[in-house]
Motif scaffolding. Structure first.
Motif, PDB file in Angstrom:
ATOM      1  N   ILE A 254       0.832  -1.204   0.000  1.00 39.31           N
ATOM      2  CA  ILE A 254       0.000   0.000   0.000  1.00 39.31           C
ATOM      3  C   ILE A 254       0.863   1.249   0.000  1.00 39.31           C
ATOM      4  CG2 ILE A 254      -1.668   1.335   1.365  1.00 39.31           C
ATOM      5  CD1 ILE A 254      -2.820  -1.355   2.318  1.00 39.31           C
ATOM      6  N   THR A 255       1.936   1.206   0.752  1.00 38.80           N
ATOM      7  CA  THR A 255       2.854   2.350   0.816  1.00 38.80           C
ATOM      8  C   THR A 255       3.490   2.613  -0.547  1.00 38.80           C
ATOM      9  OG1 THR A 255       3.356   1.788   3.121  1.00 38.80           O
ATOM     10  CG2 THR A 255       4.820   3.347   2.036  1.00 38.80           C
ATOM     11  N   VAL A 256       3.953   1.542  -1.219  1.00 32.39           N
ATOM     12  CA  VAL A 256       4.568   1.681  -2.544  1.00 32.39           C
ATOM     13  C   VAL A 256       3.564   2.262  -3.537  1.00 32.39           C
ATOM     14  CG1 VAL A 256       5.505   0.391  -4.503  1.00 32.39           C
ATOM     15  CG2 VAL A 256       6.238  -0.170  -2.185  1.00 32.39           C
ATOM     16  N   TRP A 264       3.670  12.855   2.439  1.00 36.86           N
ATOM     17  CA  TRP A 264       3.497  12.648   3.877  1.00 36.86           C
ATOM     18  C   TRP A 264       3.549  11.170   4.267  1.00 36.86           C
ATOM     19  CZ3 TRP A 264      -0.625   9.506   4.633  1.00 36.86           C
ATOM     20  CH2 TRP A 264      -1.668   9.555   3.696  1.00 36.86           C
ATOM     21  N   LEU A 265       3.518  10.273   3.274  1.00 41.16           N
ATOM     22  CA  LEU A 265       3.589   8.837   3.575  1.00 41.16           C
ATOM     23  C   LEU A 265       4.938   8.437   4.166  1.00 41.16           C
ATOM     24  CD1 LEU A 265       1.714   6.967   0.726  1.00 41.16           C
ATOM     25  CD2 LEU A 265       1.239   6.871   3.155  1.00 41.16           C
ATOM     26  N   LYS A 266       5.914   9.352   4.107  1.00 39.71           N
ATOM     27  CA  LYS A 266       7.204   9.038   4.712  1.00 39.71           C
ATOM     28  C   LYS A 266       7.087   8.888   6.222  1.00 39.71           C
ATOM     29  CE  LYS A 266       8.735  13.882   4.992  1.00 39.71           C
ATOM     30  NZ  LYS A 266       9.748  14.855   4.518  1.00 39.71           N
ATOM     31  N   TYR A 267       6.001   9.376   6.802  1.00 34.64           N
ATOM     32  CA  TYR A 267       5.770   9.228   8.239  1.00 34.64           C
ATOM     33  C   TYR A 267       5.037   7.927   8.563  1.00 34.64           C
ATOM     34  CZ  TYR A 267       6.933  14.192   8.214  1.00 34.64           C
ATOM     35  OH  TYR A 267       7.566  15.391   8.031  1.00 34.64           O
ATOM     36  N   PHE A 268       4.618   7.212   7.541  1.00 32.73           N
ATOM     37  CA  PHE A 268       3.900   5.948   7.714  1.00 32.73           C
ATOM     38  C   PHE A 268       4.892   4.867   8.122  1.00 32.73           C
ATOM     39  CE2 PHE A 268       1.331   2.406   5.615  1.00 32.73           C
ATOM     40  CZ  PHE A 268       0.389   2.376   6.627  1.00 32.73           C
ATOM     41  N   LEU A 269       4.481   3.988   9.012  1.00 37.90           N
ATOM     42  CA  LEU A 269       5.380   2.958   9.548  1.00 37.90           C
ATOM     43  C   LEU A 269       6.065   2.163   8.443  1.00 37.90           C
ATOM     44  CD1 LEU A 269       6.550   1.131  11.788  1.00 37.90           C
ATOM     45  CD2 LEU A 269       4.404  -0.148  11.744  1.00 37.90           C
ATOM     46  N   PHE A 270       5.292   1.679   7.465  1.00 30.29           N
ATOM     47  CA  PHE A 270       5.832   0.738   6.483  1.00 30.29           C
ATOM     48  C   PHE A 270       6.670   1.403   5.402  1.00 30.29           C
ATOM     49  CE2 PHE A 270       2.016  -1.099   8.338  1.00 30.29           C
ATOM     50  CZ  PHE A 270       2.559  -2.245   8.886  1.00 30.29           C
ATOM     51  N   ALA A 271       6.729   2.725   5.418  1.00 33.80           N
ATOM     52  CA  ALA A 271       7.654   3.406   4.526  1.00 33.80           C
ATOM     53  C   ALA A 271       9.068   3.395   5.095  1.00 33.80           C
ATOM     54  CB  ALA A 271       7.202   4.849   4.311  1.00 33.80           C
ATOM     55  N   ASN A 272       9.186   3.004   6.367  1.00 30.65           N
ATOM     56  CA  ASN A 272      10.474   3.094   7.066  1.00 30.65           C
ATOM     57  C   ASN A 272      11.048   1.759   7.507  1.00 30.65           C
ATOM     58  OD1 ASN A 272      10.809   6.211   7.573  1.00 30.65           O
ATOM     59  ND2 ASN A 272       8.674   5.762   8.063  1.00 30.65           N
ATOM     60  N   VAL A 285      10.073   7.196  -0.515  1.00 30.03           N
ATOM     61  CA  VAL A 285       9.659   8.592  -0.658  1.00 30.03           C
ATOM     62  C   VAL A 285      10.898   9.466  -0.778  1.00 30.03           C
ATOM     63  CG1 VAL A 285       8.346  10.493   0.345  1.00 30.03           C
ATOM     64  CG2 VAL A 285       7.578   8.140   0.698  1.00 30.03           C
ATOM     65  N   GLU A 286      10.868  10.370  -1.742  1.00 31.27           N
ATOM     66  CA  GLU A 286      12.007  11.241  -1.985  1.00 31.27           C
ATOM     67  C   GLU A 286      12.350  12.061  -0.737  1.00 31.27           C
ATOM     68  OE1 GLU A 286      13.264  14.887  -5.013  1.00 31.27           O
ATOM     69  OE2 GLU A 286      11.334  13.848  -5.241  1.00 31.27           O
ATOM     70  N   GLY A 287      13.645  12.133  -0.424  1.00 25.99           N
ATOM     71  CA  GLY A 287      14.100  12.942   0.702  1.00 25.99           C
ATOM     72  C   GLY A 287      14.271  12.174   1.994  1.00 25.99           C
ATOM     73  N   MET A 288      13.840  10.912   2.010  1.00 26.99           N
ATOM     74  CA  MET A 288      13.988  10.113   3.228  1.00 26.99           C
ATOM     75  C   MET A 288      15.456   9.741   3.437  1.00 26.99           C
ATOM     76  SD  MET A 288      10.677   7.565   3.060  1.00 26.99           S
ATOM     77  CE  MET A 288      11.242   6.637   4.495  1.00 26.99           C
ATOM     78  N   TYR A 295      14.602   7.191  13.322  1.00 31.69           N
ATOM     79  CA  TYR A 295      13.886   8.061  14.262  1.00 31.69           C
ATOM     80  C   TYR A 295      12.397   7.707  14.287  1.00 31.69           C
ATOM     81  CZ  TYR A 295      12.172  12.405  16.386  1.00 31.69           C
ATOM     82  OH  TYR A 295      11.552  13.319  17.195  1.00 31.69           O
ATOM     83  N   MET A 296      11.797   7.524  13.110  1.00 32.17           N
ATOM     84  CA  MET A 296      10.377   7.179  13.020  1.00 32.17           C
ATOM     85  C   MET A 296      10.105   5.800  13.624  1.00 32.17           C
ATOM     86  SD  MET A 296       8.913   9.788  11.815  1.00 32.17           S
ATOM     87  CE  MET A 296       7.309   8.987  11.838  1.00 32.17           C
ATOM     88  N   LEU A 297      10.991   4.842  13.381  1.00 28.76           N
ATOM     89  CA  LEU A 297      10.808   3.498  13.936  1.00 28.76           C
ATOM     90  C   LEU A 297      10.868   3.519  15.461  1.00 28.76           C
ATOM     91  CD1 LEU A 297      12.912   1.326  11.457  1.00 28.76           C
ATOM     92  CD2 LEU A 297      10.431   1.462  11.621  1.00 28.76           C
ATOM     93  N   CYS A 298      11.767   4.316  16.002  1.00 27.97           N
ATOM     94  CA  CYS A 298      11.872   4.440  17.468  1.00 27.97           C
ATOM     95  C   CYS A 298      10.603   5.040  18.052  1.00 27.97           C
ATOM     96  CB  CYS A 298      13.083   5.289  17.848  1.00 27.97           C
ATOM     97  SG  CYS A 298      14.669   4.478  17.585  1.00 27.97           S
ATOM     98  N   ILE A 299      10.026   6.013  17.356  1.00 34.28           N
ATOM     99  CA  ILE A 299       8.779   6.626  17.824  1.00 34.28           C
ATOM    100  C   ILE A 299       7.657   5.598  17.838  1.00 34.28           C
ATOM    101  CG2 ILE A 299       6.972   8.296  17.246  1.00 34.28           C
ATOM    102  CD1 ILE A 299       9.138  10.169  16.247  1.00 34.28           C
ATOM    103  N   TYR A 300       7.504   4.873  16.725  1.00 31.69           N
ATOM    104  CA  TYR A 300       6.452   3.848  16.659  1.00 31.69           C
ATOM    105  C   TYR A 300       6.662   2.777  17.719  1.00 31.69           C
ATOM    106  CZ  TYR A 300       4.099   5.312  12.343  1.00 31.69           C
ATOM    107  OH  TYR A 300       3.352   5.991  11.414  1.00 31.69           O
ATOM    108  N   LEU A 301       7.900   2.336  17.868  1.00 30.00           N
ATOM    109  CA  LEU A 301       8.200   1.290  18.854  1.00 30.00           C
ATOM    110  C   LEU A 301       7.850   1.772  20.261  1.00 30.00           C
ATOM    111  CD1 LEU A 301       9.496  -1.575  18.912  1.00 30.00           C
ATOM    112  CD2 LEU A 301      11.647  -0.465  19.500  1.00 30.00           C
TER     113      LEU A 301
END
Length: 318
Positions: A254-256, A264-272, A285-288, A295-301
């Motif tokens: 879905i992310t792809v 904004w999908l760069k903030y989605f869990l599965f984009a990271n 996502v461009e710019g990631m 950082y995002m994975l640590c937040i989700y975790l």
């Protein structure tokens, strides 16, 4: 104290027949892949391809045409084509002929697909390790002990991670042993060609495979933690398994699908979760960047674990 709790959970986990069956099926699958691969090698003996350079040149021309059609849009797709072109040109320039015969490192990489199966196993364990205590009523026996609920929950979570770690290590070690016995080592030195910072680099194949196993386990870690959270909040293993398995197989797809349209999908869990793109590939996502994804994975975790502890600690279990 924590070690004793983990050992207790480990013993409880392997006292269930379902866990033993899962492990036996997992080992059988590794041998099954080996058997099928060996059968293909015997039935369809590998042949030398004397036209591999011509085929790569045709592929390069095709990719260059695709690159031209993209124009100035979709930088990520452009980077992906540039990567493929650069690697194929490097193979031609260095006369790196593709191996016709399957060898141990090919088999180890092939067996790495079973990490998805480990993911399903870990989801099942994570989903049931908390909710089962409520279903069986054994949670009351844990609660009357002079141990904080947060420690009880943490010991269960660490047991889930340990289970996934043991299966991943088993997959890597067993597939290596089977690969050596059945297919042997490659005739010459083998490298993994990676595209990093616009350059093609040669990486040690063993180190690359270990790194791939580690990075591919990030998905496993995040999905298992999500399943653990759902189980702790709703006390429903079926809900946790259903949502987590769906996320495991569809989250990335879905992310792809929408990554090109929504930044904004760069903030989605599965984009990271796929960190391998930062050592050999292109981010969704461009710019990631690697630091952004970590950082995002640590937040989700952190959110998953905090919610698990909060709901488990406040829940009335009597």
């Amino acid at each position: 104290m924590m070690l004793n709790l983990i050992m207790n959970e480990w013993i409880k986990l392997f006292s269930r027949s379902g866990t033993i069956i899962m492990v036996e099926l997992f080992v059988f699958m590794i041998f099954g892949i080996a058997g099928i691969s060996m059968y293909d090698e015997i039935k369809y003996p590998p042949k030398e391809n004397n036209h591999w350079k011509a085929e790569l040149k045709l592929q390069i021309e095709h990719d260059q045409d695709q690159l031209m059609e993209l124009g100035n849009i979709n930088d990520n797709k452009k980077m992906n084509f540039e990567r493929k072109i650069a690697i194929n040109e490097y193979k031609i320039a260095r006369n790196i002929e593709p191996s016709a015969k399957l060898h141990v490192w090919d088999f180890v990489r092939l067996s790495g697909e079973l990490i998805r199966l480990i993911g399903i196993y870990v989801i099942i364990i994570a989903a049931g390790i908390v909710s089962a205590e409520f279903s069986w009523g054994t949670i009351k026996l844990l609660a009357i002990r002079p141990i904080k609920r947060s420690k009880i929950l943490l010991s269960k979570y660490l047991t889930v991670l340990l289970f996934g770690l043991v299966l991943s290590a088993t997959l890597l070690i067993l597939s290596t042993i089977i690969g050596i016995v059945l297919f042997g080592f490659p005739d010459g030195e083998v490298f993994h060609l990676a595209y990093y910072n616009g350059n093609v680099i040669e990486r040690n194949i063993v180190g690359q495979l270990i790194l791939e196993y580690i990075l591919n386990s990030v998905d496993l870690l995040m999905i298992a933690t999500m399943a653990f959270m759902i189980s702790a909040i709703f006390r429903n293993s079926n809900l946790a398994i259903g949502l987590s398995v769906f996320s495991l197989f569809m989250g990335k797809a879905i992310t792809v699908l929408f990554a090109e349209k929504f930044n904004w999908l760069k903030y989605f869990l599965f984009a990271n979760t796929d960190l391998s793109v930062y050592i050999d590939g292109v981010p969704l996502v461009e710019g990631m960047t690697l630091s952004f994804s970590m950082y995002m994975l640590c937040i989700y975790l952190g959110v998953f674990l905090v919610l698990s502890i909060l709901f488990f600690s406040k829940r009335d279990i009597y």
